[in-house]
Design an enzyme around this catalytic site. Structure first.
Site, PDB file in Angstrom:
ATOM      1  N   PRO A 207       0.840  -1.204   0.000  1.00 22.14           N
ATOM      2  CA  PRO A 207       0.000   0.000   0.000  1.00 22.14           C
ATOM      3  C   PRO A 207       0.870   1.247   0.000  1.00 22.14           C
ATOM      4  O   PRO A 207       1.894   1.295   0.699  1.00 22.14           O
ATOM      5  CB  PRO A 207      -0.797  -0.110   1.301  1.00 22.14           C
ATOM      6  CG  PRO A 207      -0.510  -1.447   1.884  1.00 22.14           C
ATOM      7  CD  PRO A 207       0.678  -2.019   1.199  1.00 22.14           C
ATOM      8  N   LEU A 208       0.453   2.231  -0.779  1.00 22.38           N
ATOM      9  CA  LEU A 208       1.257   3.447  -0.938  1.00 22.38           C
ATOM     10  C   LEU A 208       1.501   4.137   0.399  1.00 22.38           C
ATOM     11  O   LEU A 208       2.579   4.675   0.646  1.00 22.38           O
ATOM     12  CB  LEU A 208       0.561   4.397  -1.922  1.00 22.38           C
ATOM     13  CG  LEU A 208       1.450   5.490  -2.492  1.00 22.38           C
ATOM     14  CD1 LEU A 208       2.567   4.894  -3.335  1.00 22.38           C
ATOM     15  CD2 LEU A 208       0.639   6.473  -3.317  1.00 22.38           C
ATOM     16  N   CYS A 209       0.491   4.088   1.289  1.00 20.00           N
ATOM     17  CA  CYS A 209       0.656   4.787   2.571  1.00 20.00           C
ATOM     18  C   CYS A 209       1.776   4.157   3.402  1.00 20.00           C
ATOM     19  O   CYS A 209       2.523   4.861   4.082  1.00 20.00           O
ATOM     20  CB  CYS A 209      -0.649   4.800   3.355  1.00 20.00           C
ATOM     21  SG  CYS A 209      -1.404   3.202   3.538  1.00 20.00           S
ATOM     22  N   THR A 210       1.913   2.835   3.321  1.00 21.53           N
ATOM     23  CA  THR A 210       2.992   2.153   4.052  1.00 21.53           C
ATOM     24  C   THR A 210       4.340   2.553   3.470  1.00 21.53           C
ATOM     25  O   THR A 210       5.281   2.885   4.190  1.00 21.53           O
ATOM     26  CB  THR A 210       2.843   0.617   3.921  1.00 21.53           C
ATOM     27  OG1 THR A 210       1.545   0.264   4.345  1.00 21.53           O
ATOM     28  CG2 THR A 210       3.880  -0.110   4.747  1.00 21.53           C
ATOM     29  N   ASN A 213       4.885   6.319   4.453  1.00 18.83           N
ATOM     30  CA  ASN A 213       4.924   6.776   5.845  1.00 18.83           C
ATOM     31  C   ASN A 213       5.526   5.815   6.855  1.00 18.83           C
ATOM     32  O   ASN A 213       6.216   6.227   7.772  1.00 18.83           O
ATOM     33  CB  ASN A 213       3.505   7.133   6.308  1.00 18.83           C
ATOM     34  CG  ASN A 213       2.855   8.129   5.381  1.00 18.83           C
ATOM     35  OD1 ASN A 213       3.489   9.099   4.990  1.00 18.83           O
ATOM     36  ND2 ASN A 213       1.621   7.877   5.008  1.00 18.83           N
TER      37      ASN A 213
END
Ligand SMILES: [Zn+2]
EC number: 6.2.1.64
Length: 440
Positions: A207-210, A213
């Protein structure tokens, strides 16, 4: 087959085909005609001319098959040469299918391999219909699903019964490192690729958020550089080329910085190469074993001299050598081979179209890539979402945020879904959960 030399050349096959034995199928009749059919008439299609494909072509040609077509869209790369033994250094950059066909034809006298340097999707039904058996040595699940769908679309039904002459058997081999499998599929009659889709884990994507961030793995750092830093900084003014050492070096350096920042261990140059190029480790001996099993199954199907594999063989050489066979089951509501529309349960009446599309991509038994949807609502054909044509995409994009209810989709409505995983549209039937129907 007149001369002594050629007589001796095929004498081992003659022993199998011109005599009966305890393992023969009951319908097998020993005859010299069978070898003649195998050599002169039996037309095979080998899909893929890579690690498995080279082995398959060699095995089949040495087994006496002469009418062989091979299709592959790839060109020879340096890294192929350790195992794809039909290719030499001078062949780098040339079509794998063309080089492989030339090599076999020069090496095995009498063999006539015809090459097709293109995607399987570039060929139509008439092309696929000409073959007796299709053998796959592919590393792509999408391509496997597509050819599976194609062979199913060639089936002819009469009063609900399949016309046996329309069945083109598919023998499918797959390898990953020290593991492999071989299977025999009789489209419409036995378990197909879609029946057993849950065997393939969905491709690992982070996932892009992982990535952005909370990276925890060295892979997260590499993906970060690849997806976010490269487009931003554009260091070489071009897209990433996984074969360019300068590119890999740049990504390696930036990913190392990021890994240090988050205290992540285990980042290596090799891992960077692996993540960037999505490398699946290839082991020559696994390819050889799986291709040999597949070629044997082709021989059995072509001659009926022996019962076919029923229907899924697993090979695991990670610790010792382990293999077993089981019968994968045909699904009564298989999306590809059952002719029954699959029901999709809608639990929340406020679901938006984008939620439905996400479900089609995420469900392990569907695993679609980028589906386009149409439906017949109140007698009118309506395009709900279609990404393949830009003008239609723009016009239908706003539907993604609308609820299924607002789009006029009700319990029992059939959706026609187009996706890269299938040559034809598939039908899904919406089933709203009971309580929701009352609310509607
Ligand atoms: Zn199926």
């Amino acid at each position: 087959m007149g001369s002594d030399h050629t007589h001796r050349r095929w004498s081992h096959l003659q022993k199998v085909l011109e005599r009966s034995g305890p393992f023969c199928r009951p319908d097998f009749e020993p005859s010299s005609e069978t070898l003649k059919f195998l050599m002169e008439n039996c037309k095979l299609l080998v899909i893929g001319a890579g690690g498995l494909g080279c082995e398959l072509l060699k095995d089949l040609a040495l087994m006496g098959f002469r009418q062989i077509h091979v299709i592959d869209m790839d060109t020879v790369e340096l890294s192929n040469l350790n195992r794809q033994f039909l290719f030499r250094h001078k062949d780098i950059g040339s079509s794998k299918a063309e080089i492989a066909a030339k090599f076999i034809n020069a090496r095995v006298s009498g063999c006539n391999v015809v090459s097709h340097f293109c995607k399987i999707q570039d060929k139509d039904e008439a092309f696929y219909r000409q073959f007796h058996i299709v053998v796959c040595g592919l590393d792509s699940i999408v391509a496997r699903r597509w050819i599976n769908g194609m062979l199913i679309s060639l089936l002819v039904y009469e009063d609900g019964e399949i016309d046996p002459s329309s069945v083109i058997p598919m023998v499918d081999g797959g390898t990953e490192g020290f593991k492999g499998n071989a299977r025999v599929i009789l489209p419409g009659l036995s378990a197909c690729i879609e029946c057993t889709l849950d065997l393939y884990p969905p491709q690992v994507t982070f996932p892009l958020c992982t990535i952005a961030n909370t990276p925890r793995l060295p892979e997260h750092c590499i993906e970060y550089v690849k997806v976010i830093q490269w487009p931003k900084e554009n260091p070489f003014d071009c897209a990433i080329d996984g074969d360019d050492p300068q590119h890999i070096n740049w990504i390696y350096e930036k990913a190392t910085e990021r890994a240090a920042q988050f205290g992540i261990q285990g980042l290596t140059y090799r891992l960077v190469q692996g993540v960037v190029k999505h490398i699946i480790p290839a082991v020559a001996s696994t390819n050889a074993a799986i291709a040999a099993s597949c070629a044997t199954e082709v021989f059995k199907l072509a001659t009926s001299c022996c019962a076919s594999l029923n229907n899924y063989m697993v090979l695991n050489n990670i610790e010792g050598i382990y293999t077993y066979t089981y019968e994968a089951e045909k699904k009564d509501d298989c999306l590809a081979c059952s002719q029954v529309p699959r029901e999709i349960e809608i639990k929340d009446p406020n679901w938006k179209l984008k939620d439905l599309i996400e479900l089609l991509c995420e469900r392990s038994d569907l695993q679609m890539k980028n589906p386009g949807l149409t439906a017949n609502i109140n007698g009118k054909n309506k395009t709900l979402y279609m990404h393949t044509v830009q003008s239609i995409e723009e016009k239908t994009r706003e539907n993604l945020q609308k609820t299924l209810q607002d789009l006029g989709l009700r319990d029992g409505i059939e959706l026609n879904v187009a996706d890269v995983t299938t040559p034809n549209t598939v039908t899904l039937k919406l089933k709203f959960s009971q309580t929701d129907v009352e609310m509607l």
